[in-house]
Design a protein around this motif. Structure first.
Motif, PDB file in Angstrom:
ATOM      1  N   LEU A  53       0.829  -1.208   0.000  1.00 17.45           N
ATOM      2  CA  LEU A  53       0.000   0.000   0.000  1.00 17.45           C
ATOM      3  C   LEU A  53       0.861   1.255   0.000  1.00 17.45           C
ATOM      4  O   LEU A  53       0.528   2.243  -0.671  1.00 17.45           O
ATOM      5  N   ALA A  54       1.974   1.237   0.728  1.00 11.32           N
ATOM      6  CA  ALA A  54       2.872   2.395   0.768  1.00 11.32           C
ATOM      7  C   ALA A  54       3.454   2.673  -0.611  1.00 11.32           C
ATOM      8  O   ALA A  54       3.576   3.834  -1.025  1.00 11.32           O
ATOM      9  N   THR A  55       3.798   1.608  -1.331  1.00 12.87           N
ATOM     10  CA  THR A  55       4.323   1.771  -2.691  1.00 12.87           C
ATOM     11  C   THR A  55       3.267   2.389  -3.603  1.00 12.87           C
ATOM     12  O   THR A  55       3.554   3.324  -4.362  1.00 12.87           O
ATOM     13  N   GLU A  56       2.058   1.869  -3.537  1.00 19.28           N
ATOM     14  CA  GLU A  56       0.967   2.401  -4.370  1.00 19.28           C
ATOM     15  C   GLU A  56       0.646   3.847  -4.011  1.00 19.28           C
ATOM     16  O   GLU A  56       0.386   4.675  -4.885  1.00 19.28           O
ATOM     17  N   TYR A  57       0.668   4.146  -2.722  1.00 15.25           N
ATOM     18  CA  TYR A  57       0.405   5.514  -2.248  1.00 15.25           C
ATOM     19  C   TYR A  57       1.484   6.458  -2.781  1.00 15.25           C
ATOM     20  O   TYR A  57       1.179   7.539  -3.291  1.00 15.25           O
ATOM     21  N   SER A  58       2.727   6.039  -2.692  1.00 15.07           N
ATOM     22  CA  SER A  58       3.833   6.850  -3.198  1.00 15.07           C
ATOM     23  C   SER A  58       3.692   7.084  -4.700  1.00 15.07           C
ATOM     24  O   SER A  58       3.912   8.201  -5.182  1.00 15.07           O
ATOM     25  N   ASN A  59       3.304   6.049  -5.434  1.00 13.26           N
ATOM     26  CA  ASN A  59       3.092   6.189  -6.880  1.00 13.26           C
ATOM     27  C   ASN A  59       1.952   7.157  -7.179  1.00 13.26           C
ATOM     28  O   ASN A  59       2.050   7.970  -8.104  1.00 13.26           O
ATOM     29  N   ALA A  60       0.877   7.060  -6.412  1.00 15.94           N
ATOM     30  CA  ALA A  60      -0.274   7.955  -6.615  1.00 15.94           C
ATOM     31  C   ALA A  60       0.113   9.405  -6.347  1.00 15.94           C
ATOM     32  O   ALA A  60      -0.224  10.300  -7.131  1.00 15.94           O
ATOM     33  N   LEU A  61       0.853   9.626  -5.263  1.00 18.08           N
ATOM     34  CA  LEU A  61       1.277  10.995  -4.956  1.00 18.08           C
ATOM     35  C   LEU A  61       2.301  11.495  -5.957  1.00 18.08           C
ATOM     36  O   LEU A  61       2.336  12.687  -6.278  1.00 18.08           O
TER      37      LEU A  61
END
Length: 96
Positions: A53-61
């Motif tokens: 989830l942290a990876t996906e969140y970082s990608n989204a931001l």
């Protein structure tokens, strides 16, 4: 736990927030607010998937240009709370 409606509502403030009222964040990025609320909600529900989830969140931001609006959106659901008793459209008088 942050909610999507509260995160976005702190930006356009058209509705009473769900459960509690957050301080209005005019000019904040709705995309960043939604990403942040979604990330924090999912991490609280699925802690064993926090790394993914942290990876996906970082990608989204990362897809949102760096700006004050982005920073405000990320923190939109973390502002001080105001009392609220309903989730309903605000009247014209309440918006002013």
């Amino acid at each position: 736990m942050p909610t999507f409606i509260n995160a976005v509502n702190t930006i356009d403030h058209r509705y009473h927030s769900y459960g509690t009222e957050l301080v209005e964040q005019k000019g904040a990025s709705k995309k960043a607010a939604i990403a942040s609320a979604g990330y924090h909600t999912l991490v609280s529900l699925l802690p064993d998937q926090a790394a993914t989830l942290a990876t996906e969140y970082s990608n989204a931001l990362g897809a949102i240009p760096d700006s004050t609006a982005k920073n405000r959106g990320i923190h939109a659901d973390k502002q001080p709370l105001l009392p609220s008793s309903r989730c309903a459209p605000m009247t014209a008088e309440e918006r002013t």
